[in-house]
Every structure is written in C-alpha cells, then in structure tokens.
Design an enzyme around this catalytic site. Structure first.
Site, PDB file in Angstrom:
ATOM      1  N   ASN A  53       0.835  -1.203   0.000  1.00  0.00           N
ATOM      2  CA  ASN A  53       0.000   0.000   0.000  1.00  0.00           C
ATOM      3  C   ASN A  53       0.865   1.245   0.000  1.00  0.00           C
ATOM      4  OD1 ASN A  53      -2.688   1.431   0.514  1.00  0.00           O
ATOM      5  ND2 ASN A  53      -1.403   2.191   2.189  1.00  0.00           N
ATOM      6  N   GLU A  54       0.662   2.111  -0.980  1.00  0.00           N
ATOM      7  CA  GLU A  54       1.366   3.396  -1.075  1.00  0.00           C
ATOM      8  C   GLU A  54       2.835   3.254  -0.724  1.00  0.00           C
ATOM      9  OE1 GLU A  54      -0.629   6.621   0.855  1.00  0.00           O
ATOM     10  OE2 GLU A  54      -2.288   6.466  -0.552  1.00  0.00           O
ATOM     11  N   ASN A 100      -4.880   4.919  -4.868  1.00  0.00           N
ATOM     12  CA  ASN A 100      -5.477   5.676  -3.769  1.00  0.00           C
ATOM     13  C   ASN A 100      -5.397   7.141  -4.184  1.00  0.00           C
ATOM     14  OD1 ASN A 100      -5.260   3.216  -2.457  1.00  0.00           O
ATOM     15  ND2 ASN A 100      -3.754   3.900  -0.946  1.00  0.00           N
ATOM     16  N   TYR A 160      -6.736  16.111   0.314  1.00  0.00           N
ATOM     17  CA  TYR A 160      -5.391  16.593   0.647  1.00  0.00           C
ATOM     18  C   TYR A 160      -4.867  17.578  -0.377  1.00  0.00           C
ATOM     19  CZ  TYR A 160      -5.024  12.867   4.081  1.00  0.00           C
ATOM     20  OH  TYR A 160      -5.221  12.048   5.147  1.00  0.00           O
ATOM     21  N   TRP A 214     -12.406   5.092   1.732  1.00  0.00           N
ATOM     22  CA  TRP A 214     -11.551   5.103   2.916  1.00  0.00           C
ATOM     23  C   TRP A 214     -12.181   6.040   3.919  1.00  0.00           C
ATOM     24  CZ3 TRP A 214      -7.901   1.888   4.303  1.00  0.00           C
ATOM     25  CH2 TRP A 214      -7.155   2.207   5.458  1.00  0.00           C
ATOM     26  N   LYS A 249     -12.053   9.937   8.421  1.00  0.00           N
ATOM     27  CA  LYS A 249     -12.628   9.741   7.081  1.00  0.00           C
ATOM     28  C   LYS A 249     -13.759   8.723   7.101  1.00  0.00           C
ATOM     29  CE  LYS A 249      -8.584  11.279   4.654  1.00  0.00           C
ATOM     30  NZ  LYS A 249      -7.678  11.237   5.820  1.00  0.00           N
TER      31      LYS A 249
HETATM   32  C1  GCB Z   1      -3.692   6.611   2.679  1.00  0.00           C
HETATM   33  C2  GCB Z   1      -3.311   5.415   3.455  1.00  0.00           C
HETATM   34  C3  GCB Z   1      -4.229   5.200   4.626  1.00  0.00           C
HETATM   35  C4  GCB Z   1      -4.478   6.513   5.339  1.00  0.00           C
HETATM   36  C5  GCB Z   1      -5.143   7.439   4.353  1.00  0.00           C
HETATM   37  C6  GCB Z   1      -5.444   8.816   4.940  1.00  0.00           C
HETATM   38  O1  GCB Z   1      -3.441   6.747   1.536  1.00  0.00           O
HETATM   39  O2  GCB Z   1      -3.238   4.265   2.661  1.00  0.00           O
HETATM   40  O3  GCB Z   1      -3.653   4.248   5.474  1.00  0.00           O
HETATM   41  O4  GCB Z   1      -5.222   6.361   6.476  1.00  0.00           O
HETATM   42  O5  GCB Z   1      -4.334   7.631   3.261  1.00  0.00           O
HETATM   43  O6  GCB Z   1      -6.516   9.000   5.494  1.00  0.00           O
HETATM   44  O7  GCB Z   1      -4.610   9.698   4.828  1.00  0.00           O
END
Ligand code: GCB
Length: 728
Positions: A363-364, A419, A425, A499, A520
């Site tokens: 992931n990322e 993602n 952001y 998310w 979130k």
């Molecule tokens: C992401 C991550 C996740 C974080 C999310 C966030 O990209 O994969 O684990 O919680 O962003 O809310 O910033």
C-alpha cells in the site's frame, strides 16, 4: 481426537521489558487480564503519537487438564507485533508479524507444572512491517490463544499456521459443475476426505466433481460447502469453501460467476474506540451488520491480515474481499524476508476463504520510498510467491497518487489500483475523473481500480458552503456525491473502496477537532453515529430496504434566509413537508434537493414509499460558531466570495497553471512559491522533484493552494490585489 482449549482467561500482564525468569517471578504481581488484550487501548487513541511501543509480558500457568493429550500445540492468533514464546523459561519460538496466526509445539517441553510466558513487542525496528502509516500499531495479544491437543498421527499444524487442508474449486459455468481439489498435510498413511457427501480414502490429495453446483454468488446467495478430512487416528480438520468464478475485464470491470458485478464498497481496520484492536466476535459481527446495512458488496480489509472470524463473516455474507499484508508507505531494505513471511502466512491461512478475490502486495509503498531496484525486486518476489502459492487469484497493489502511471512497478501485479485524495489533501475533486480518464486512455488493456478515497468529517462541524479542509459533515457528503457519480460513469473500475467505513485510531493525527483519530469514516469510531455520507452510499447500494434520510440533522442553527434540504434515498420520488405542509416532490435517484425559506424554527419531514424522516432546524441571526472548525479559513472564504472580482484580470481563483504561463503574473507567483518552499525545506524538495505532483498543482486554483499551505488571510488578499492589476 483433536481437542481445542481456549486459554484467553487467566493471564498476568507486565508492562515492562525484563528477562524471562524475572517476568515469571513478578507475574503474580502483574495485572490480571483476559484476552483479547492490547496495552494501547487508551494511549493509542488519544493523540500525541506517544503510545507505548515496547516489550510487555503475558504470563499464564497451564493446568494439568489443559496440557493433557498426546501432542500439544500452542496457537496464537495475533501477537502484535513480535512475539517470543517461552515455556518454563525456555525459549520455544519467535514470531514476527502482528496480524497472522502461528503455532508452536509444547509437548517435549512440558513438566509437572507449566508456565507459559509470551514476550510481545510493538517496538519500532527496520525489518518487521508496518513501521510507517497513520493507523496505531497496537501492541498486545489481541486475538484468541488456544491449546490444540492432537494424537501422534495428526494434520500439520506448524507450517505457517496452516489449517492442514487446502481446497481449490474450479467451476465450469456452462456445465454447472465444479472440480474440487482437496490437498492435505499430515503424518499418517492415508486420509478420508469428504466433500458433498462423497468420501475418498487417499494418501493426501483427492479430487471431486460437484454436479449442479450451488454457486457462492456474492450478496445474493453466498452458499458454502464443507470439506472434511479425517485420519485413522481420529484427528479431523474441516474447512468451508465456495464455488465461484471471479474475473476482471479492463473495459467492463469485475465479473462474478460470468455476470457483471461492479465491486463497490469500503475499507475497514480492525479497531474500535476504547478497545483498540482487541475486538470480540460480537464486535466483528456488529461491524458486519453495518456493512450489510450499507449495501457494500466488497471490502478492502486494510492494511494487514484480519481475524479469521472476520473472513468467515465475509464468506457467510457474500462480501468480495481484497486481502493484504502491512507492506506499507515505506520500503525497508531489511524487511524483504518479513514481507515474504507475512504473505506466505496470509495465503496459507486464508486460501480456503471464497470471499477473497485478490492478494494485495503493498500500500502506497512509494509514498516515502523511491522506486529503486530493491523495492522492485521485493515486489517481484512477493508477486511470484503469490502466483506459486495460488494459481487462482490475481495480485494487486494500492498505488499512491503521485506514483507516475508509467512507473515500472505498475507492471508487476496482475491488476492495479490507485489511492487518490483529490478534493481532500490536494487538488480538486474533478482531478480524480481526469486521472482515471488519462490512465484508461493510455492503458486501455490494464485493469484499474480505486482502492482509497475519502474526506475527514467531524459531525460537530457544519456549513451551508462546505469546502475542502473544513471537516464538515456537509463537505464529506459533497465529496462522496462527486465520487459516486465519477465511479458510476466509469464502469471499467474493477473495484472501488471508500476510505474508510469507520473512523479509526491514528495516534499521530491531531486534526478536525479530534486527537488521535482519522475521521474519514462514514461512521464514527464508536459506531454510534452514521454521518450523512453513510446514507448516500446506502441510498446508492442498498436495494432491499427502502428508506429516506434527511441530511444536515446536526446542522440545526442556520444563519440564512433560505436553506437547502437534501435527502438521500433509494426510492425514486421524495416529498418534503415543512411544518406539516407538503412543499414539493422531487423525482430522481439517490440525491434529492429542495430549497426552502427559513423563517423561524421548522419541522422538516421527508417521505417516500411509506418511509419518513424528521428533523428540526431553525433560523438564527449569527452563524453558530460551534459549527466552524477552522475559523481563519472560514473568514477567508467569506471575504473572498463577497468580493467583486474583475474577470478580465487574474485573481487567486485562477489556477497556478494559467497564472504561471503569463509573462507578468507568472514570475510573481513563482517568487511566492519559492519563498514558501524555502520555508518548508524537504517537503518542498519532494514537490519540486516530482513532475506528477507539479502537474497536479498546476491544476489547482491559487486560493486552494494557498489555503492548503496555511497562508493567512492578509497575504491571500495581498496577492489577489496584485493579480487583479494584471490583465489576462
Ligand atoms: C492513505 C493510506 C491510509 C491513510 C489514508 C489517509 O493513503 O493508505 O492508510 O489512512 O491515506 O486517510 O490519509
């Protein structure tokens, strides 16, 4: 016969690093605890990024009754993150990885009186994942611990926590049959394997054909078969399995059993307010009930191996699952073996679950690491491991937004996902649409999905003019309205995951009016409150239970003459009543908007298909300050919107890209950006050197960039005045 004894009760807990003999000595003075247990239930959720990360001990005496049996194994279903197991002070094994199960044999080491002591640590290090992410890395023995007693002839228990039985159903949709291959691991001469009423005696592996197969068909009909294997000694294992066909098409998205089945759902962490990750079966079931209510048909179980009970619930409820290991954010050169170990355990322990559709490699991972040969090698090794262990499921990866779409890493997994947090952001909502359109146009033969998207909302904050970064419930709802449409217009997206379904612990975060939480979620951390965005998805996905939901119930005091009343519903027509009088009926889908004059206090009611929802709102003369999180930003917006702008000249509402190209305006913003960069050091360097980020910033308005960078009202006004003096 096999006997499984749960030993969750009766542990002594010591929150300190010490040698094993000392731990045993002091155990009687330790805190009495029952599992599941984490030592970070409080400090891992209250912000400050200061939760205890270190070594702790769990000590327990085993009774004579518990240790009876020919061969005795200890099963630990989750010890976060590193665990040394001692029996009577002797080290038996070490396990690295906080989210998968492991076992160790105790038989040869048993004495008259037996003390089990487990040294568990969530200390930071450079080889066991995860080490960098926003969620709290709770430490503890937070899943069941069991003793398993078996006869001398028994199924394999040790290798990667195997269930000892592996079932591979291959379905022929035309013939309506499934060929079911059952492999077993044991130390006996033969095994009786039974599937669907038919028993075969074989050495290890048997194949069965099920005619008129009853498919595992997602939410509609998640039918499960059971395979049982029995040795002459009486030792027996069994597993449920499902017969289904998953497929992905780069143009048409996901298919279940030959029919289009767009995967639309949410992500979930295993944690809960006040409990950390130490959830009971009841907690897991309660989460599943919310998922069913929402109507999601897929779950991304992030960012690690979830509890077996939860994958079981997904099997039973027909959820299609993305399973993954915590190879996240930052590649660690010393961590390769750990990623392989964790993936081997995940696949070994979860292979039989029909719900699982894909294995997630990482992931990322390029968020805090460059795409270099070591990182690529690690991914290739993981990908090969998955293919070797599982010929039936594709691999995938969740890519960070700034990863270039032509990066070689995207060629490693079978299918991809991004993602993207445009509109939260960074950047504007529409950049998500543009991103996928560009990707799909450039790589029409690649399968692409949307593995994370979301916006934080604290349900205490409200606005009639919601905007990015204000943490209002209304902005989160608008954000998701956009994403829902964006997704519906792009059927090629093989899976999309919000998310996150629930707010969750992120002890390092301090934002949006809360300490230690990522907000979130569509539902609050304690599960007590469904935010408006929850009802949006329920309206879009839940086809079984008609409902209407009035948005903005918590936005009671409104300082405006006229207000918007928004209703989310899965019905086709909604009627609005104000103070008992119908004021309008709107036909449509999912989102229904009304505008009404605000005179005083009003009773609002929405009705559709025999369902109704009611709320009270009122007109107030001054904005209710308790609804505003970021008061400085709110001022800027109010000022800016009220101001008259000359459209023939530049202003802060133009994009950075447009302004940059102008010979006079360009250098002014460049100088301003350079000054900002020199104050922000390495972050700015990362931006400067990243062409993808540069392009994305070019599409943002100057106002949005400045607010994101924390600029104050005066400097924004100042720049706007300068830009208004330059003709386009
Ligand atoms: C992401 C991550 C996740 C974080 C999310 C966030 O990209 O994969 O684990 O919680 O962003 O809310 O910033």
């Amino acid at each position: 016969m096999r006997k499984i004894t749960n030993i969750n009760a009766g542990w002594r807990f010591l929150k300190a690093a010490m040698p094993p003999a000392t731990a045993i000595h002091f155990a009687p003075q330790g805190e009495a605890v029952s599992l599941p247990h984490t030592w970070n239930a409080v400090d891992g959720q209250d912000g400050g990024n200061d939760y205890h990360r270190g070594f702790c001990w769990y000590v327990r005496e085993l009774t004579a009754e518990e240790t009876r049996g020919e061969r005795l194994f200890l099963e630990v279903n989750g010890a976060a993150h590193t665990c040394h197991v001692y029996l009577n002070g002797e080290l038996l094994t070490k396990h690295e990885g906080g989210y998968s199960a492991f076992r160790v044999e105790l038989t040869e080491h048993l004495r008259g009186k037996n003390v089990l002591s487990l040294c568990v640590s969530n200390e930071d290090n450079d080889s066991v994942y995860p080490q960098k992410a926003d969620f709290t890395f709770y430490g503890g023995l937070y899943r069941d611990v069991n003793l398993i007693s078996v006869p001398a002839e028994h199924f394999e228990l040790l290798k990667d926590g195997t269930p000892g039985i592996k079932v591979t159903p291959v379905v022929d949709l035309e013939k309506k049959t499934a060929t079911v291959r059952v492999e077993t691991w044991h130390n006996a001469e033969s095994v009786d394997i039974t599937v669907n009423g038919e028993t075969k005696t074989v050495e290890r592996t048997a194949e069965f054909v099920i005619e008129n197969v009853h498919l595992w068909d997602g939410l509609d009909d998640p039918f499960l078969y059971t395979a049982t294997a029995k040795l002459p000694s009486g030792d027996e294992v069994s597993t449920r399995f499902g017969c289904r066909v998953f497929a992905c098409d780069p143009e048409k998205g996901f298919f279940l059993n030959g029919r289009s089945y767009p995967l639309r759902g949410v992500s979930r962490h295993q944690d809960l307010k006040g409990k950390g990750n130490a959830l009971s079966y009841e907690d897991h079931k309660a989460d599943m009930a919310i998922i069913r209510e929402l109507g999601a048909n897929t779950l991304r179980l992030a960012h690690y191996q979830h509890a077996q009970e939860f994958y079981d619930l997904c099997d039973e409820n027909g959820l299609v699952v993305w399973a993954e290991i915590p190879y996240i954010t930052m590649h660690m050169p010393n961590g390769r073996q750990n990623t392989l170990d964790q993936m081997r355990e995940l696949i070994t322990q979860c292979y039989n679950h029909p719900c699982i559709a894909v294995w997630g490699l990482s992931n990322e991972i390029t968020a805090a690491s460059a795409v270099n040969e070591d990182l690529l090698e690690n991914h290739r090794a993981l990908n090969e491991l998955c293919h070797r262990m599982d010929k039936t499921r594709p691999t995938t990866m969740a890519d960070v937004f700034m990863l270039e779409i032509d990066s070689p890493i995207l060629e490693i997994p079978d299918i991809n996902s991004y993602n993207l947090y445009f509109g939260w952001y960074l950047g504007e909502l529409e950049q998500t649409d543009e991103f996928f359109d560009e990707y799909h146009a450039k790589y029409p033969n690649r399968v692409i999905g949307f593995s994370e998207y979301g916006a934080d909302a604290n349900p205490a904050f409200h606005s009639s003019r919601p905007e990015k970064g204000d943490y209002t419930e209304e902005y989160q709802a608008l954000y998701h309205e956009h994403m829902l449409q964006m997704i519906e217009a792009r059927p090629y997206l093989w899976a999309t995951h919000v998310w996150n379904l629930f707010d969750f612990a992120a002890d390092g975060r301090d934002e949006g009016g809360k300490h230690g939480e990522n907000q979130k979620g569509l539902v609050t951390f304690d599960r007590s409150l469904r935010k408006d965005a929850f009802w949006l998805y329920k309206a879009a996905w839940n086809r079984t239970e008609p409902f209407v939901h009035l948005c903005g119930k918590r936005y009671e005091n409104r300082a405006e003459d006229e207000t918007e009343i928004k209703v989310y519903s899965n019905c086709g027509e909604v009627t609005l009543c104000v103070d008992g009088t119908p004021v309008g009926t709107v036909k449509g889908k999912t989102v229904f908007r009304f505008r009404i004059p605000l005179l005083g206090e009003h009773l609002i009611r929405a009705e559709a298909d025999g369902c109704g929802d009611t709320m009270v709102i009122r007109r107030v003369s001054e904005p209710d300050e308790s609804y505003i999180f970021n008061k400085a930003a709110a001022n800027v917006t109010n000022w800016f919107d009220a101001d008259e702008l000359d459209p023939a000249c530049f202003s802060v509402s133009d994009t950075l890209g447009e302004i940059r190209q102008h010979p006079q305006a360009g250098p002014i913003v460049e100088a301003m950006m350079a000054k900002g960069a020199s104050e922000r050091g390495d972050v700015a360097d990362a931006v400067k050197d990243n062409p993808a980020l540069q392009r994305m910033m070019g599409r943002m308005t100057m106002l949005s960039l400045l607010k994101q960078g924390g600029a104050d009202e005066e400097s924004i006004k100042q720049l706007n005045r300068v830009l208004q003096g330059i003709r386009k």
